[in-house]
Design a protein around this motif. Structure first.
Motif, mmCIF file in Angstrom:
data_model
loop_
_atom_site.group_PDB
_atom_site.id
_atom_site.type_symbol
_atom_site.label_atom_id
_atom_site.label_comp_id
_atom_site.label_asym_id
_atom_site.label_seq_id
_atom_site.Cartn_x
_atom_site.Cartn_y
_atom_site.Cartn_z
ATOM 1 N N HIS A 245 -14.487 36.255 -81.856
ATOM 2 C CA HIS A 245 -13.085 36.231 -81.449
ATOM 3 C C HIS A 245 -12.822 35.429 -80.176
ATOM 4 C CE1 HIS A 245 -11.886 39.105 -84.525
ATOM 5 N NE2 HIS A 245 -12.918 39.857 -84.194
ATOM 6 N N VAL A 246 -13.641 35.626 -79.164
ATOM 7 C CA VAL A 246 -13.363 34.970 -77.884
ATOM 8 C C VAL A 246 -13.723 33.484 -77.931
ATOM 9 C CG1 VAL A 246 -13.834 34.956 -75.410
ATOM 10 C CG2 VAL A 246 -13.692 37.138 -76.645
ATOM 11 N N LEU A 247 -14.964 33.183 -78.306
ATOM 12 C CA LEU A 247 -15.422 31.792 -78.282
ATOM 13 C C LEU A 247 -14.595 30.877 -79.181
ATOM 14 C CD1 LEU A 247 -17.437 29.785 -77.158
ATOM 15 C CD2 LEU A 247 -19.035 30.427 -78.970
ATOM 16 N N PRO A 248 -14.313 31.247 -80.457
ATOM 17 C CA PRO A 248 -13.497 30.342 -81.290
ATOM 18 C C PRO A 248 -12.130 30.039 -80.694
ATOM 19 C CG PRO A 248 -14.558 31.992 -82.667
ATOM 20 C CD PRO A 248 -14.790 32.399 -81.238
ATOM 21 N N ASN A 249 -11.533 31.007 -80.019
ATOM 22 C CA ASN A 249 -10.204 30.781 -79.437
ATOM 23 C C ASN A 249 -10.255 29.958 -78.154
ATOM 24 O OD1 ASN A 249 -7.957 32.422 -80.952
ATOM 25 N ND2 ASN A 249 -9.767 33.721 -80.974
ATOM 26 N N LEU A 250 -11.459 29.764 -77.621
ATOM 27 C CA LEU A 250 -11.609 28.891 -76.459
ATOM 28 C C LEU A 250 -11.772 27.430 -76.850
ATOM 29 C CD1 LEU A 250 -14.155 30.938 -74.314
ATOM 30 C CD2 LEU A 250 -11.743 30.605 -73.818
ATOM 31 N N LEU A 251 -12.142 27.186 -78.110
ATOM 32 C CA LEU A 251 -12.536 25.839 -78.503
ATOM 33 C C LEU A 251 -11.405 24.834 -78.399
ATOM 34 C CD1 LEU A 251 -14.887 26.464 -81.569
ATOM 35 C CD2 LEU A 251 -15.495 25.765 -79.253
ATOM 36 N N THR A 252 -10.183 25.237 -78.738
ATOM 37 C CA THR A 252 -9.077 24.283 -78.734
ATOM 38 C C THR A 252 -8.857 23.689 -77.346
ATOM 39 O OG1 THR A 252 -7.994 25.455 -80.545
ATOM 40 C CG2 THR A 252 -6.640 23.968 -79.226
ATOM 41 N N SER A 253 -8.681 24.557 -76.361
ATOM 42 C CA SER A 253 -8.464 24.055 -75.000
ATOM 43 C C SER A 253 -9.709 23.363 -74.461
ATOM 44 C CB SER A 253 -8.057 25.197 -74.070
ATOM 45 O OG SER A 253 -9.045 26.210 -74.066
#
Length: 331
Positions: A245-253
């Motif tokens: 949950h955390v790491l995938p949502n960091l990828l865009t930025s």
């Protein structure tokens, strides 16, 4: 009535077309337009460099007649618009002329020197990603919810200072500490693996600190989301929570900032290469400007600019693969 609304919605969607294709088409148009601006600036910037290209090409000892003959041969006697169109012709055909100093085709100089610059930039961005993402994620987890204020203050202070250290200053300090003082690493040149260490660190140090700060801030934002609280309420393990949950949502930025950082690193190689006598385009463009080698200066400017534009285009494509909402939002 509902069926009519559905049909109209489908018809509108068909007229709009595939959002992915619209997104990619728009980005491709921006890329082409940026290339046109880049070629124009490369042509005009060289016109502003002090000196006479014909004199530089013919040699300082050439007679006025020889200089004038060289001016006609290079087409510099033509109006500026004609020279601009000829320059575009050379760009499109890959014939950027010959170097004034080495008398070899400019494209040969690029193919010889560019690999060293690309190696340096790609290794540096690899170091940035490998270090910044896990370190930023770890500090984000440690200081979430205003926990460990001392750790947060120390991280913020140190990373802020390191992030603004210029590449040339970092390079000079690294040379003094590890090449001159303790003599663990070579001072300059591109030979074995050890020769890559100092220039890569000098190039990656500031961007690593900057990206670490961004990843930490994004981690705080993600951890405050409702779906994270839901996952915690289901007693999901910390490792799984951060991985799924955390790491995938960091990828865009992170990918967006990484693309900007890589573009900056390619430009930063100019300073680093000159400090470490690195045989790339960064050191070549400085000597070319000093020697008034105008065709080579133009070619290197085009290479750097095109590399930055291409990196941004690739990042945009990767973003819609990682997060398709990017294409839908931009469409």
């Amino acid at each position: 009535m509902a069926s009519t609304t559905t049909v109209l919605a489908l018809a509108a969607q068909q007229r709009r077309g595939n959002p992915w294709l619209r997104y990619l088409g728009r980005r491709a148009m921006y890329f082409v337009a940026s290339l046109v601006v880049l070629v124009t600036l490369a042509f005009l910037l060289v016109q502003l460099i002090p000196g006479d290209p014909a004199r530089a090409s013919a040699g300082e000892l050439a007679t006025p007649e020889a200089v004038e003959a060289r001016r006609i041969e290079l087409g510099l006697d033509q109006p500026l618009v004609v020279q601009y169109l000829r320059f575009w012709g050379g760009v499109l055909t890959g014939n950027l002329g010959d170097s004034f100093t080495s008398r070899t085709p400019v494209i040969d100089v690029l193919t010889t020197r560019a690999p060293a610059t690309l190696e340096l930039a790609l290794l540096a961005v690899a170091v940035v990603l490998v270090v910044a993402i896990p370190v930023g994620l770890a500090f984000g987890a440690l200081t979430r919810g205003q926990r460990r204020p001392g750790t947060e203050a120390g991280f913020t202070s140190i990373s802020a200072v390191v992030a603004v250290i210029p590449e040339f200053l970092a390079g000079i300090v690294l040379v003094y500490l590890f090449a001159v003082n303790v003599q663990w690493l070579p001072v300059a040149g591109r030979s074995d693996a050890a020769s890559y260490v100092l220039p890569v660190i000098a190039l990656a140090l500031g961007p690593t600190a900057a990206l670490t700060r961004i990843v930490r801030a994004e981690t705080h934002t993600v951890l405050e989301q409702d779906y994270i609280r839901t996952a915690r309420s289901r007693r999901m393990s910390a490792a799984r929570l951060y991985r799924r949950h955390v790491l995938p949502n960091l990828l865009t930025s992170t990918l967006t900032i990484s693309g900007l950082l890589l573009g900056g690193m390619i430009a930063g190689t100019v300073l680093v290469e000159n400090i470490f006598a690195w045989p790339g385009l960064g050191s070549t463009i400085v000597s070319s400007i000093q020697g008034q080698d105008f065709p080579l200066v133009q070619a290197i400017i085009l290479f750097y600019g095109a590399a930055v534009l291409l990196i941004n285009l690739v990042v945009d494509v990767i973003l819609i693969v990682v997060d398709p909402r990017t294409a839908l939002d931009a469409a």
